[in-house]
Design an enzyme around this catalytic site. Structure first.
Site, PDB file in Angstrom:
ATOM      1  N   ARG A   1       0.741  -1.047   0.030  1.00  0.00           N
ATOM      2  CA  ARG A   1      -0.036   0.035  -0.038  1.00  0.00           C
ATOM      3  C   ARG A   1       0.697   1.439   0.168  1.00  0.00           C
ATOM      4  O   ARG A   1       0.412   2.261  -0.346  1.00  0.00           O
ATOM      5  CB  ARG A   1      -1.004   0.102   1.179  1.00  0.00           C
TER       6      ARG A   1
ATOM      7  N   TYR B   1     -12.346  16.968 -18.181  1.00  0.00           N
ATOM      8  CA  TYR B   1     -13.075  15.796 -18.122  1.00  0.00           C
ATOM      9  C   TYR B   1     -14.277  15.651 -17.200  1.00  0.00           C
ATOM     10  O   TYR B   1     -14.159  16.110 -15.963  1.00  0.00           O
ATOM     11  CB  TYR B   1     -12.071  14.478 -17.871  1.00  0.00           C
TER      12      TYR B   1
ATOM     13  N   ASP C   1      -3.652  18.065 -16.819  1.00  0.00           N
ATOM     14  CA  ASP C   1      -3.957  16.801 -17.192  1.00  0.00           C
ATOM     15  C   ASP C   1      -3.496  16.731 -18.477  1.00  0.00           C
ATOM     16  O   ASP C   1      -4.023  17.204 -19.422  1.00  0.00           O
ATOM     17  CB  ASP C   1      -5.521  16.792 -16.927  1.00  0.00           C
TER      18      ASP C   1
ATOM     19  N   LYS D   1      -5.106   5.187 -20.359  1.00  0.00           N
ATOM     20  CA  LYS D   1      -5.294   5.571 -21.682  1.00  0.00           C
ATOM     21  C   LYS D   1      -4.058   5.325 -22.369  1.00  0.00           C
ATOM     22  O   LYS D   1      -3.663   4.058 -22.980  1.00  0.00           O
ATOM     23  CB  LYS D   1      -5.622   6.855 -22.000  1.00  0.00           C
TER      24      LYS D   1
END
Length: 393
Positions: A59, A112, A184, A209
């Protein structure tokens, strides 16, 4: 000779992998372990306290994920990088780490859909003032920033209408206010654009992506200023939105061909956009590589390629759009982008599914708009498929 001095195609392959890998492996091993064991307490404590290199718990850090982070860091030219379970995890963790009640954030209207929801619904609930301005109005962006803010959040090219923001200008305005700039860079990728080189503090990607490029792994990445990224790391450590070792392995495998894919998709994107621009059944084409794009000159200054993403609106209504999409072959009708396969879909089922038709209209997104992500297929074959579908409507 260091990896930092190599071209992006070389960094895509060798970044984070310059030194010998475990067991003499030629590819990064998947370290599928949650905890990491130590022979003695002193060694364990030194790693746990950050006094020695190593891993305690996945983690926090993981050897496979480390390589993915380093490759992304090198490609974007940042000081530090941390990975997440998704692009939205990277975005949300960054914003919730940095912003406090009473802070102000300036962004644009064309982000987005998931990001937009954070701005419209979630940040106001914790007392953060959000100012969303017209994406294609540089004066409005400068004016909003000049009123003072903690964060300036930018996305360029935007999803789904491919608007372009002048990064150098907006970041300069942010610096005057000592604001943190987050960009972004998912659509552009580090092959086509590096926001940190214009002075941005942080860059985020949906690694699902273009970075991964095969639609088989989800992930996100944050790159930039060391201290800021470290702050977000400490938040992520508790929030828990970490990238798995297996997903990191898949993303790393995809990144080996990142430069090759992007160069191919740049060329295909331009060819398809030029075809659509002259088609009598197309209302508008949105692609920064076209000379008639409103910010084509800005795109030329800050991008090395215009990308494989474009969108276009067809003449008719939503029923026309549905018939057109139904006629397409060798194209995935799916809510993603950046893959080796071409994908298509309207914002109402992809980028802005969370919005109502009225909200999409307010954002300048017509219901007859289609987002088109060029894969690595032959461009002429893709155009032939589009032509066949147009003939049926």
């Amino acid at each position: 000779m260091t990896i930092e001095n190599q071209k992006p195609s070389t960094v895509s392959v060798w970044g984070g992998e310059e030194k010998p890998l475990a067991f003499g492996a030629a590819q990064v091993p998947i370290v599928q372990s949650a905890p990491f064991a130590y022979d003695n307490m002193d060694e364990w404590a030194a790693v746990a306290l950050g006094q020695a290199q190593g891993h305690i718990y996945s983690r926090n850090t993981n050897p496979t994920v480390d390589v993915f982070e380093e490759k992304c860091r090198l490609l974007e030219g940042g000081e530090k990088a941390i990975a997440f379970a998704s692009g939205m995890a990277a975005i949300s963790n960054s914003l919730f780490t940095i912003l406090r009640p009473g802070d102000r954030i300036v962004s644009v209207k064309d982000t987005y859909g998931g990001t937009s929801r954070i701005f419209l619904d979630m940040l106001p609930k914790i007392g953060v003032e959000v100012d969303l301005v017209a994406t294609d109005d540089s004066d409005a962006i400068d004016d909003a920033i000049s009123k003072g803010c903690k964060v300036v959040y930018l996305e360029t090219p935007t999803n789904p209408t491919l608007k372009i923001i002048d990064l150098k200008r907006a970041i300069a305005s942010a610096k005057k206010q000592n604001a943190i700039t987050i960009v972004d860079n998912t659509f552009a990728t580090p092959i086509n654009q590096n926001p940190l080189s214009f002075g941005a503090d942080l860059v985020v990607h949906s690694a699902t992506k273009y970075l991964g490029g095969h639609d088989d792994a989800m992930g996100g990445i944050l790159i930039g200023n060391h201290d800021l990224v470290q702050e977000v790391y400490e938040y992520r450590e508790i929030a828990g939105a970490v990238l798995s070792a297996f997903s990191a392995y898949l993303l790393l495998r995809g990144m080996k061909t990142l430069d090759l894919r992007i160069q191919k998709q740049n060329a295909t994107g331009m060819k398809v956009a030029e075809y659509l621009k002259d088609h009598p059944k197309v209302e508008n084409v949105y692609y920064p590589g076209l000379p008639d794009h409103p910010k084509h000159d800005v795109a030329k200054r800050q991008m090395r390629g215009f990308g494989g993403m474009l969108s276009f609106s067809i003449k008719g209504d939503f029923e026309t759009l549905k018939r057109f999409v139904g006629e397409l072959e060798f194209v995935h009708k799916a809510a993603s982008l950046g893959s080796v396969n071409t994908l298509i879909g309207p914002p109402s089922t992809t980028s802005h599914v969370e919005c109502t038709p009225e909200q999409r209209a307010e954002l300048g997104i017509p219901e007859t708009l289609l987002r088109y992500s060029c894969g690595i297929e032959d461009a002429d074959d893709l155009i032939a498929q589009l032509e066949k579908a147009f003939a049926q409507v």
